[in-house]
Design an enzyme around this catalytic site. Structure first.
Site, short mmCIF file in Angstrom:
data_model
loop_
_atom_site.label_atom_id
_atom_site.label_comp_id
_atom_site.label_asym_id
_atom_site.label_seq_id
_atom_site.Cartn_x
_atom_site.Cartn_y
_atom_site.Cartn_z
N TYR A 1 22.11 -14.28 5.21
CA TYR A 1 21.58 -13.24 4.32
C TYR A 1 21.71 -11.86 4.97
CZ TYR A 1 18.19 -10.55 1.55
OH TYR A 1 17.57 -9.59 0.78
N LYS B 1 24.10 -8.64 3.79
CA LYS B 1 23.62 -7.28 3.55
C LYS B 1 24.32 -6.30 4.51
CE LYS B 1 20.40 -7.96 0.34
NZ LYS B 1 20.55 -7.43 -1.01
N1 LIG Z 1 12.46 -9.71 -2.34
C1 LIG Z 1 12.24 -9.11 -1.21
O1 LIG Z 1 11.17 -9.24 -0.57
C2 LIG Z 1 13.31 -8.18 -0.64
C3 LIG Z 1 13.14 -7.67 0.64
C4 LIG Z 1 14.09 -6.77 1.13
C5 LIG Z 1 15.19 -6.42 0.35
N2 LIG Z 1 15.34 -6.97 -0.89
C6 LIG Z 1 16.50 -6.53 -1.69
O2 LIG Z 1 16.06 -5.49 -2.54
C7 LIG Z 1 16.89 -5.44 -3.71
C8 LIG Z 1 16.00 -5.36 -4.93
O3 LIG Z 1 15.14 -6.48 -4.93
P1 LIG Z 1 14.24 -6.84 -6.19
O4 LIG Z 1 13.28 -7.87 -5.74
O5 LIG Z 1 13.77 -5.60 -6.85
O6 LIG Z 1 15.33 -7.55 -7.13
P2 LIG Z 1 15.05 -8.39 -8.44
O7 LIG Z 1 13.69 -8.16 -8.97
O8 LIG Z 1 15.46 -9.80 -8.18
O9 LIG Z 1 16.08 -7.69 -9.46
C9 LIG Z 1 17.43 -7.82 -9.26
C10 LIG Z 1 18.22 -7.04 -10.28
O10 LIG Z 1 19.58 -7.46 -10.16
C11 LIG Z 1 20.04 -7.91 -11.44
N3 LIG Z 1 20.94 -9.05 -11.33
C12 LIG Z 1 20.74 -10.22 -10.71
N4 LIG Z 1 21.77 -11.04 -10.90
C13 LIG Z 1 22.66 -10.38 -11.68
C14 LIG Z 1 23.93 -10.69 -12.22
N5 LIG Z 1 24.52 -11.87 -12.02
N6 LIG Z 1 24.56 -9.76 -12.96
C15 LIG Z 1 23.98 -8.57 -13.18
N7 LIG Z 1 22.77 -8.20 -12.71
C16 LIG Z 1 22.12 -9.10 -11.96
C17 LIG Z 1 18.79 -8.36 -12.17
O11 LIG Z 1 19.06 -8.36 -13.55
P3 LIG Z 1 18.38 -9.45 -14.54
O12 LIG Z 1 16.98 -8.92 -14.80
O13 LIG Z 1 19.26 -9.43 -15.71
O14 LIG Z 1 18.35 -10.76 -13.79
C18 LIG Z 1 17.79 -7.30 -11.73
O15 LIG Z 1 17.93 -6.13 -12.49
C19 LIG Z 1 17.76 -6.69 -3.66
O16 LIG Z 1 19.03 -6.32 -3.19
C20 LIG Z 1 17.08 -7.57 -2.63
O17 LIG Z 1 17.99 -8.41 -1.96
C21 LIG Z 1 14.42 -7.84 -1.42
#
Ligand SMILES: NC(=O)c1ccc[n+]([C@@H]2O[C@H](COP(=O)([O-])OP(=O)(O)OC[C@H]3O[C@@H](n4cnc5c(N)ncnc54)[C@H](OP(=O)(O)O)[C@@H]3O)[C@@H](O)[C@H]2O)c1
Length: 222
Positions: free
Chosen positions: A124, A128
């Site tokens: 992962y 990134k």
């Molecule tokens: N979760 C954590 O604790 C964490 C920590 C550090 C960094 N991050 C990173 O921060 C970023 C934002 O995280 P988040 O939790 O806000 O993300 P999230 O809630 O999972 O939202 C992801 C977004 O990406 C879109 N997406 C996912 N699959 C897709 C596809 N196949 N085609 C088009 N769009 C797609 C989703 O659209 P839909 O609504 O249509 O699915 C949604 O708008 C990510 O890159 C994540 O890896 C996360």
């Protein structure tokens, strides 16, 4: 005249918080949201375009913006394979970056992750890191890479691992002081606000923001 913003990932946890900030703030006249399913939101500044992310080239006209905000991402559980996850987390953000650059975008802001490193032994973090490495090669005037720790907020779906880590990190938070501050979990709302503020700083070249820096930027009074 105000600027035009493009946001991808606006249906997600951070992206949706950011979308509301961009619509509220006066810097942007137009906010273009590229989505795969429609947002239940109407706003005079909002232009939303439902697209197939595998056919982004068909929507090139929507990429003529000033600032690009990328909040895309998925999980292995949702994507079901590393290849499918890589497509969402790396290939789409890079395609979008290239297309917007070709249309004259000045800056690109990305939600990456704490620990991103192209040489990491953790898949992962390496993924990134690869994204960050490729993004740096594009000749944007300004690139902001945000590396949040665990995100806190009201998620539509239940993620057991994140919920569990969130509870542990919240309890342990006071122990994370000095250089350990970056390990504190962070509210998605704070990341969104910091992302917007980073765009207004528009620092030349590539700027990487650690999670504690994001918390600090978000907490400032303006
Ligand atoms: N979760 C954590 O604790 C964490 C920590 C550090 C960094 N991050 C990173 O921060 C970023 C934002 O995280 P988040 O939790 O806000 O993300 P999230 O809630 O999972 O939202 C992801 C977004 O990406 C879109 N997406 C996912 N699959 C897709 C596809 N196949 N085609 C088009 N769009 C797609 C989703 O659209 P839909 O609504 O249509 O699915 C949604 O708008 C990510 O890159 C994540 O890896 C996360």
């Amino acid at each position: 005249m105000g600027k035009r913003a493009l946001i991808v990932g606006s249906t997600g946890l951070v992206g949706n918080e950011l979308l509301h900030v961009l619509l509220e703030e006066k810097e942007y006249d137009q906010v273009v949201a590229i989505v795969r399913s429609p947002l239940q939101l109407n706003h005079t500044k909002l232009t939303q375009r439902v697209v197939d992310f595998d056919q982004l080239q068909d929507t090139a006209a929507y990429f003529a913006v000033d600032d690009v905000f990328c909040c895309l991402g998925t999980t292995i559980k949702k994507a079901q394979s590393k290849e499918a996850m890589y497509k969402v987390d790396v290939e789409y953000p890079l395609t979008i970056a290239r297309m917007a650059k070709d249309k004259g975008a000045q800056q690109y802001l990305l939600i990456s992750s704490m620990g991103a490193n192209p040489h990491s032994s953790v898949w992962y973090s390496r993924m990134k890191g690869n994204l960050e490495q490729e993004l740096r090669k594009l000749n944007y005037q300004s690139i902001s890479i945000l590396r949040p720790s665990l995100l806190l907020g009201n998620r539509k779906e239940f993620r057991l691992g994140e919920r569990f880590s969130g509870v542990i990190l919240k309890v342990a938070s006071p122990l994370f002081v000095g250089p350990l501050r970056k390990y504190r979990a962070i509210q998605a709302k704070s990341v969104a606000l910091a992302m917007y503020r980073a765009a207004q700083m528009s620092t030349s070249g590539v700027t990487v923001y650690s999670s504690d820096q994001l918390a600090s930027i978000a907490s400032k009074e303006y």
